[in-house]
Scaffold this active site. Structure first.
Site, PDB file in Angstrom:
ATOM      1  N   TYR A 129      48.721  33.536 -77.921  1.00 28.39           N
ATOM      2  CA  TYR A 129      47.331  33.076 -78.083  1.00 28.39           C
ATOM      3  C   TYR A 129      46.751  33.610 -79.390  1.00 28.39           C
ATOM      4  CZ  TYR A 129      42.224  33.246 -77.524  1.00 28.39           C
ATOM      5  OH  TYR A 129      40.864  33.138 -77.725  1.00 28.39           O
TER       6      TYR A 129
ATOM      7  N   GLU B 116      41.094  39.101 -80.550  1.00 27.44           N
ATOM      8  CA  GLU B 116      42.516  39.240 -80.204  1.00 27.44           C
ATOM      9  C   GLU B 116      43.395  39.207 -81.454  1.00 27.44           C
ATOM     10  OE1 GLU B 116      44.600  39.494 -77.237  1.00 27.44           O
ATOM     11  OE2 GLU B 116      42.727  40.407 -76.609  1.00 27.44           O
TER      12      GLU B 116
ATOM     13  N   ASP C 188      31.504  28.980 -73.016  1.00 28.12           N
ATOM     14  CA  ASP C 188      30.676  28.971 -74.225  1.00 28.12           C
ATOM     15  C   ASP C 188      30.098  27.586 -74.490  1.00 28.12           C
ATOM     16  OD1 ASP C 188      31.579  31.527 -74.380  1.00 28.12           O
ATOM     17  OD2 ASP C 188      32.461  31.364 -76.379  1.00 28.12           O
TER      18      ASP C 188
ATOM     19  N   ALA D 280      37.055  24.487 -78.004  1.00 25.92           N
ATOM     20  CA  ALA D 280      38.181  24.147 -77.134  1.00 25.92           C
ATOM     21  C   ALA D 280      39.397  24.988 -77.489  1.00 25.92           C
ATOM     22  CB  ALA D 280      38.523  22.660 -77.281  1.00 25.92           C
TER      23      ALA D 280
ATOM     24  N   THR E 238      38.819  34.963 -82.820  1.00 25.59           N
ATOM     25  CA  THR E 238      38.778  35.964 -81.747  1.00 25.59           C
ATOM     26  C   THR E 238      39.217  37.359 -82.187  1.00 25.59           C
ATOM     27  OG1 THR E 238      39.903  36.631 -79.709  1.00 25.59           O
ATOM     28  CG2 THR E 238      41.047  35.033 -81.050  1.00 25.59           C
TER      29      THR E 238
ATOM     30  N   ARG F   4      31.809  32.758 -66.346  1.00 29.82           N
ATOM     31  CA  ARG F   4      33.105  33.101 -66.929  1.00 29.82           C
ATOM     32  C   ARG F   4      34.223  32.593 -66.011  1.00 29.82           C
ATOM     33  NH1 ARG F   4      36.294  34.245 -71.239  1.00 29.82           N
ATOM     34  NH2 ARG F   4      36.464  36.461 -71.704  1.00 29.82           N
TER      35      ARG F   4
ATOM     36  N   LYS G  86      45.540  31.508 -82.678  1.00 33.58           N
ATOM     37  CA  LYS G  86      44.164  31.611 -83.177  1.00 33.58           C
ATOM     38  C   LYS G  86      44.137  32.079 -84.632  1.00 33.58           C
ATOM     39  CE  LYS G  86      41.106  30.476 -80.020  1.00 33.58           C
ATOM     40  NZ  LYS G  86      39.922  29.653 -80.242  1.00 33.58           N
TER      41      LYS G  86
END
Ligand code: NAP
Ligand code: GDD
Length: 332
Positions: free
Chosen positions: A148, A127, A13, A81, A125, A183, A152
């Site tokens: 993760y 997720e 990104d 990041a 995200t 990707r 986030k």
């Protein structure tokens, strides 16, 4: 001239956003962490390295964040990041929390003390929804299902806290999966398209994957970075789901990708228990109504076109390796 600082400039990104902001006339600074091997290939691939200024910035190091902000004096900061691979977050949960979670607070505090007027974008995200009911929107309760996602979610909440508590202009984009020819190879889409190209070239005979029934709302990274920028141009800071509103399984992705080169995935794809996760997110499907109606953003690239773009780029990489490496060598 407006100035932007992007953390995670060496990632997928980071490269697309840098290209987009340069095209908008920004002076772009790209934060990168030191490594023993140079890692700017994505910036070469999009031919944007010459247009940006690189600056050391590690999310584990508060001083490096503060000195980068003082040096760049940015109008906008985009925090891209992260330790972004869900699978690895089960093996490196603490590092993931430090970088993808606490790293956000390190930037927010730096902004608060240096210049609280800087606008801030946080890369949240889908997720964070885990296995919550579909379609997932800004109103869906979060159920993070990995270290993760938990890290986030911490970053997401702290971003909201600083917006409300200190009146800072902070936005979070709750982005669903977005892919491209640059990707990272460990993510399933790229692993598949690279695998298809290798099988087509005769280098490999099979492709080993994990959970084929997992469903994702996959879009194109080039479209999604425009949503990041658009959020910061709105009058009021807020959080937005960024998605296509369409979901496909890993199996469907395989079917589509092998078909691009005239092959049947059933003859090549096998499952291997090494690629299953301790807990998986089974079905992500985003509802992008809010960003469509308030900001006017919508995806431009279809699922079919995305898969084709990635497969053709990987086939080209193996068919013309010299052209490919010369493109990078030109800029080193
Ligand atoms: P990516 O390709 O994995 O890039 C991550 C970037 O973070 C890389 O530049 C990496 O640098 C950098 N980084 C890692 N640890 C760092 C540290 N301690 N200090 C400074 N930089 C560090 O990820 P992406 O796909 O571009 O995603 C960008 C952001 O969006 C991430 O925060 C990700 O979690 C989030 N996100 C992505 C998606 C998606 O589908 N792509 C969806 C939702 C949210 P190195 O190159 O040195 O490793
Ligand atoms: N990586 C990988 N490798 N995933 C596989 C494989 C395999 O061999 N086989 C099946 N999968 C399944 C995973 O179990 C998961 O359900 C799905 O494919 C997608 O996996 P990834 O491509 O690794 O992406 P992700 O959805 O876990 O995470 C990505 O998207 C998030 C947004 O929802 C990352 O970009 C995250 O950083 C991002 O936040």
């Amino acid at each position: 001239m407006r100035k932007a600082l992007i953390t995670g400039i060496t990632g997928q990104d980071g490269a697309y956003l840098a290209k987009f902001l340069v095209s908008k006339g920004y002076k772009v600074y790209g934060g990168y962490r030191r490594s023993s091997t140079r890692n700017f290939w994505r910036l070469h691939y999009l031919d944007v390295k010459k247009d940006i200024e690189l600056i050391p910035l590690d999310l584990l190091d508060q001083t490096s964040i503060m000195s980068a902000i003082k040096y760049c004096e940015p109008d906008e900061i985009y925090n891209l990041a992260a330790q972004s691979f869900v699978g690895v977050s089960f093996d490196e949960a603490i590092a993931t929390g430090e970088i993808s979670g606490l790293g956000v607070t390190r930037i927010l505090d730096s902004i608060r003390f240096i210049n609280p007027k800087i606008k801030f974008y946080q890369a949240s995200t889908s997720e964070m929804f885990g296995n919550a009911p579909q379609p997932q929107s800004e109103k869906t309760p979060f159920e993070p299902a990995s270290p993760y996602a938990a890290a986030k979610l911490y970053g997401h909440w702290v971003n909201k806290n600083y917006r409300e508590g200190y009146n800072m202009f902070t936005c979070s984009g709750i982005l669903f999966n977005h892919e491209s020819p640059i990707r990272g190879i460990e993510f399933v889409t790229k692993k598949i398209t690279d695998g298809v190209a290798r099988i087509k070239m005769g280098y490999n005979k099979e492709l080993l994957l994990g959970n084929l029934e997992a469903k994702r709302d996959w879009g194109f990274a080039g479209d999604y970075v425009e949503a990041m920028w658009a959020m910061l141009q709105n009058d009021t800071p807020d959080d937005y789901v960024v998605a296509t509103g369409e979901s496909h399984s890993v199996r469907e992705f395989c079917e589509e990708a092998f078909a691009v080169v005239g092959l049947d995935y059933k003859n090549y794809v096998k499952t291997d228990k090494r690629f299953f996760r301790p807990v998986d997110v089974n079905y992500l499907l985003g509802d992008p109504t809010k960003i469509k109606t308030t900001i006017g953003w919508g995806p431009k690239t279809s699922f079919k076109d995305l898969v084709k773009m990635m497969v053709l780029a990987d086939v080209e990489k193996y068919e013309n390796p010299m052209t490919h490496s010369q493109q990078f060598l030109k800029h080193i």
